[in-house]
Structure formats: C-alpha cells, structure tokens
Write a protein that holds these residues in place. Structure first.
Motif, PDB file in Angstrom:
ATOM      1  N   PHE A 173      12.902  97.020  41.950  1.00  0.00           N
ATOM      2  CA  PHE A 173      13.716  96.952  40.738  1.00  0.00           C
ATOM      3  C   PHE A 173      13.980  95.495  40.394  1.00  0.00           C
ATOM      4  N   ARG A 174      14.484  95.292  39.193  1.00  0.00           N
ATOM      5  CA  ARG A 174      14.831  93.945  38.716  1.00  0.00           C
ATOM      6  C   ARG A 174      16.325  93.920  38.418  1.00  0.00           C
ATOM      7  N   GLU A 175      16.988  92.870  38.881  1.00  0.00           N
ATOM      8  CA  GLU A 175      18.403  92.707  38.570  1.00  0.00           C
ATOM      9  C   GLU A 175      18.620  91.361  37.893  1.00  0.00           C
ATOM     10  N   HIS A 176      19.529  91.343  36.926  1.00  0.00           N
ATOM     11  CA  HIS A 176      19.853  90.112  36.215  1.00  0.00           C
ATOM     12  C   HIS A 176      21.128  89.510  36.801  1.00  0.00           C
ATOM     13  N   PHE A 177      21.118  88.207  36.929  1.00  0.00           N
ATOM     14  CA  PHE A 177      22.273  87.497  37.469  1.00  0.00           C
ATOM     15  C   PHE A 177      23.088  86.889  36.335  1.00  0.00           C
ATOM     16  N   GLY A 178      24.405  86.993  36.473  1.00  0.00           N
ATOM     17  CA  GLY A 178      25.306  86.323  35.547  1.00  0.00           C
ATOM     18  C   GLY A 178      26.248  85.421  36.318  1.00  0.00           C
ATOM     19  N   PHE A 179      26.887  84.497  35.619  1.00  0.00           N
ATOM     20  CA  PHE A 179      27.936  83.678  36.239  1.00  0.00           C
ATOM     21  C   PHE A 179      29.272  84.404  36.083  1.00  0.00           C
ATOM     22  N   PHE A 180      30.113  84.278  37.124  1.00  0.00           N
ATOM     23  CA  PHE A 180      31.415  84.949  37.121  1.00  0.00           C
ATOM     24  C   PHE A 180      32.488  83.992  37.621  1.00  0.00           C
ATOM     25  N   CYS A 181      33.733  84.290  37.243  1.00  0.00           N
ATOM     26  CA  CYS A 181      34.876  83.569  37.797  1.00  0.00           C
ATOM     27  C   CYS A 181      35.929  84.589  38.234  1.00  0.00           C
ATOM     28  N   GLY A 182      36.879  84.134  39.043  1.00  0.00           N
ATOM     29  CA  GLY A 182      37.945  84.998  39.535  1.00  0.00           C
ATOM     30  C   GLY A 182      39.194  84.917  38.662  1.00  0.00           C
ATOM     31  N   VAL A 258      25.714  95.006  39.879  1.00  0.00           N
ATOM     32  CA  VAL A 258      26.459  95.208  41.125  1.00  0.00           C
ATOM     33  C   VAL A 258      27.939  94.904  40.918  1.00  0.00           C
ATOM     34  N   MET A 259      28.244  93.965  40.036  1.00  0.00           N
ATOM     35  CA  MET A 259      29.624  93.527  39.835  1.00  0.00           C
ATOM     36  C   MET A 259      30.340  94.275  38.709  1.00  0.00           C
ATOM     37  N   ALA A 260      29.690  95.275  38.098  1.00  0.00           N
ATOM     38  CA  ALA A 260      30.277  95.957  36.941  1.00  0.00           C
ATOM     39  C   ALA A 260      31.648  96.551  37.261  1.00  0.00           C
ATOM     40  N   ARG A 261      31.794  97.148  38.429  1.00  0.00           N
ATOM     41  CA  ARG A 261      33.093  97.759  38.764  1.00  0.00           C
ATOM     42  C   ARG A 261      34.161  96.695  38.986  1.00  0.00           C
ATOM     43  N   ASP A 262      33.811  95.582  39.625  1.00  0.00           N
ATOM     44  CA  ASP A 262      34.790  94.511  39.823  1.00  0.00           C
ATOM     45  C   ASP A 262      35.244  93.931  38.489  1.00  0.00           C
ATOM     46  N   VAL A 263      34.328  93.843  37.530  1.00  0.00           N
ATOM     47  CA  VAL A 263      34.700  93.379  36.193  1.00  0.00           C
ATOM     48  C   VAL A 263      35.679  94.366  35.548  1.00  0.00           C
ATOM     49  N   ALA A 264      35.356  95.654  35.649  1.00  0.00           N
ATOM     50  CA  ALA A 264      36.227  96.682  35.066  1.00  0.00           C
ATOM     51  C   ALA A 264      37.598  96.700  35.739  1.00  0.00           C
ATOM     52  N   LEU A 267      38.805  92.010  38.715  1.00  0.00           N
ATOM     53  CA  LEU A 267      38.635  91.070  39.818  1.00  0.00           C
ATOM     54  C   LEU A 267      37.683  89.930  39.454  1.00  0.00           C
ATOM     55  N   LEU A 268      36.805  90.182  38.509  1.00  0.00           N
ATOM     56  CA  LEU A 268      35.834  89.182  38.092  1.00  0.00           C
ATOM     57  C   LEU A 268      35.757  89.140  36.568  1.00  0.00           C
ATOM     58  N   TRP A 269      35.330  87.987  36.040  1.00  0.00           N
ATOM     59  CA  TRP A 269      35.138  87.838  34.607  1.00  0.00           C
ATOM     60  C   TRP A 269      33.762  87.248  34.366  1.00  0.00           C
ATOM     61  N   ARG A 270      32.993  87.924  33.506  1.00  0.00           N
ATOM     62  CA  ARG A 270      31.633  87.472  33.214  1.00  0.00           C
ATOM     63  C   ARG A 270      31.666  86.263  32.290  1.00  0.00           C
ATOM     64  N   LEU A 271      30.882  85.253  32.653  1.00  0.00           N
ATOM     65  CA  LEU A 271      30.775  84.008  31.897  1.00  0.00           C
ATOM     66  C   LEU A 271      29.392  83.918  31.235  1.00  0.00           C
TER      67      LEU A 271
END
Length: 337
Positions: A173-182, A258-264, A267-271
């Motif tokens: 599979f292919r996954e895309h990476f994003g930058f995140f902050c706390g 992978v971080m979708a639930r933490d964003v919801a 805990l994390l914010w997509r940059l």
C-alpha cells in the motif's frame, strides 16, 4: 575448488566455528562476541584462528584498536548467515509435517503499519487454521531486511529504499505523510498557515528521514523548508515520533491515515502541505530461498492474493488527496483506512 576438495572441506568444517564467526562480525569484536555467546574471550579468539586456518584466508584484521572484516571474511559471513538460517529452520520444517496446517509464523514489521487488508487476512487465516501460532516483531525496516536475509522471519512488511537482489518485493500500500504539531504548539488550530510558515521550525523526525534512506520524499520536503538544522529529536519508531510531536518537542512528519483518530481527538493538528504531500510505499518482502512451513506459505500466499485483488489506488491512504483546496476539516478523519 574441485569436487573432492569441496567434499573434504565440508566434511572437516566445524559448524560451530561459523556460528562464532557470525557473532564476531555482528558484534564488531572478539569480546562482544564472547559475551553474546557466553564464552571466554580466548575461546572465541581460538575459534577464529581455527576457522582462518581451515579456509586458508585472513578473515578479520585486528590489532592496535582496529577491527575490520576482510573481503574474504565478508564473503564467508554472507554465505555463513544463509547456512545458519537454513540449519536453524530444519527443526521448524520437520516439526510442522502434519496433515493439518500448523506451524509458527514470524512477521517482521516496520513501526505502526496500518493496512486493513492485513488485519482481515490474519483474522481469516487464524480462523481457518487454529493450530497456527504467530509472532510479530517490530523494528526498523533495515533490521527487517536483515532478519529475512538470515532467515529468522517468515515475511516482512516495511519501507524499502534499495531492493536487495536476494529478496522478493511486492508493494502492499501507499501512505501519504503530513506534518503535524501538538496541542501546545502555536500552530495548533490554525487554518491560515502556508507551507512557508514551517520554514526553520523546530522539528522531530524518523532516523530514516534522510535523502539516502527510505523516507527520501519526506527528507526532500524538509530540505526545501530548510528544516535540516532544526531537528530536536529522532526515533526509529512511529509511536515515539508521535509522542514527541504531541509533547511539543517540535513539528514532524507522520502518516496521515494513521493519525486520523488523533487529529479527531484533538491530540494532533495537521499542517501544510495539504496539496500533494510526500508518498511512501510499504512493501511485502520475503526470501525466496527460505524453506517455509505450510503455515508460512499459506499466510504469505493469502496476503499476496488478497492485496492483488484490490486496485492499488484503493490501497492508497488517504484515498483522495486534496489538491489546491483549503486545509482539511480537522474535526473529522481525513480518511477511513
């Protein structure tokens, strides 16, 4: 080497010498190898001298604080690792000769792989073959490759930078990476950010985030943002990179799906970048010359079959990457893996 010489060489070789030599190379010294093998240092030194005498070549250059493997030693090491792996698997293969599908499956896994097809395959296979047991060992992608070459693991699921000629690869599979902050970061909750706002920002990342390693696309973006001199923390494991980001050590790259639930969960914010983020392919890797038991063969075959039945675009996460649009709604998951 003539056939008669080869037979005599094989007949007279003490396989324990090869085992000791492998430990010397892997540990980088006589003393460390002795500690690993629970032997005395003179015993290991004597074993090395016996092996060098048997093969008629100097295998290790040592003395005066230096330690290096010679060309002959490197060749012998690579062959010895394969021999040791094959010998080690004999008991496994013989133990699993039964009418029912049984045996032990070891999967070498990169940190925090999220791939729903894998989960469904494991469930289906375990229900169909209740006598099969499993071990999932998590490490760096480089370590997973080493396990496969040494025949210590049945299959690997990991990132790939350079393909080893002795291994077989299929993209899972292919996954895309994003930058995140706390939550404590000044960027948290802001929807007006541009990619240029990240320039020079304190950051954390993976140890493989380098131009010559598996996360090259992420490293290229960091270089563009001149973030190479701002890294305050690194780890080989996704969970620890995530921990540092949430704690506010710095911003950093993580797989978006992978971080979708933490964003919801806040805990994390997509940059940025929201448009065309770096893409990384995760591969299924195995050693074609490894003698697999029936359980290993069955699970490997089923995973390849189930993955191949799904178009690769449907094995890309998130399935649709926004291009040129506004920042994603971070109150909801970007994708449903």
């Amino acid at each position: 080497m003539r056939r008669e010489e080869a037979e005599r060489f094989t007949r007279n070789l003490d396989w324990n010498l090869l085992r000791t030599f492998i430990a010397i190379v892997q540990e980088g010294g006589i003393t460390a190898a002795a500690n690993r093998l629970l032997l005395k240092q003179p015993t290991v030194s004597t074993a090395l001298k016996r092996l060098e005498g048997h093969v008629g070549k100097r295998l290790i250059d040592r003395g005066g604080g230096r330690f290096s493997v010679t060309a002959a030693g490197d060749l012998l090491y690579r062959e010895a690792v394969e021999v040791q792996g094959s010998i080690g698997r004999l008991a496994v293969v013989m133990r699993d000769v039964r009418e029912e599908v049984s045996g032990h499956v070891t999967i070498g896994m990169a940190s925090h792989v999220v791939f729903p097809i894998l989960d469904r395959v494991l469930g289906e296979f375990s229900r169909a073959h209740p006598a099969v047991s499993y071990a999932v060992d998590v490490s760096t992608s480089g370590e997973v490759v080493r396990w496969l070459l040494e025949k210590h693991t049945s299959m690997g699921i990991c990132l790939v930078h350079r393909r080893h000629p002795k291994l077989a690869y299929e993209p899972l599979f292919r996954e895309h990476f994003g930058f995140f902050c706390g939550p404590s970061h000044r960027f948290f909750g802001r929807r007006d950010l541009e990619l240029s706002d990240l320039e020079g920002e304190a950051s954390v990342s993976f140890r493989t985030d380098a131009l010559q390693d598996a996360l090259r696309p992420v490293a290229l973006l960091r270089a563009e943002l001149r973030m190479d001199d701002t890294i305050r923390g690194t780890s080989s494991h996704l969970e620890e990179v995530r921990r540092m980001i949430v704690a506010g050590v710095g911003i950093g790259p993580l797989p978006i799906h992978v971080m979708a639930r933490d964003v919801a969960d806040g805990l994390l914010w997509r940059l940025p970048p929201y448009d065309d983020p770096p893409a990384i392919d995760i591969h299924l890797v195995w050693n074609p010359v490894t003698r697999l038991n029936r359980a290993e063969e069955g699970l490997l075959s089923l995973l390849r079959e189930r993955a191949a039945a799904v178009p690769f675009e449907d094995r890309t996460y998130p399935p649709a990457i926004p291009r040129g649009g506004p920042a994603p709604d971070q109150g909801e998951s970007d994708s449903s893996p």
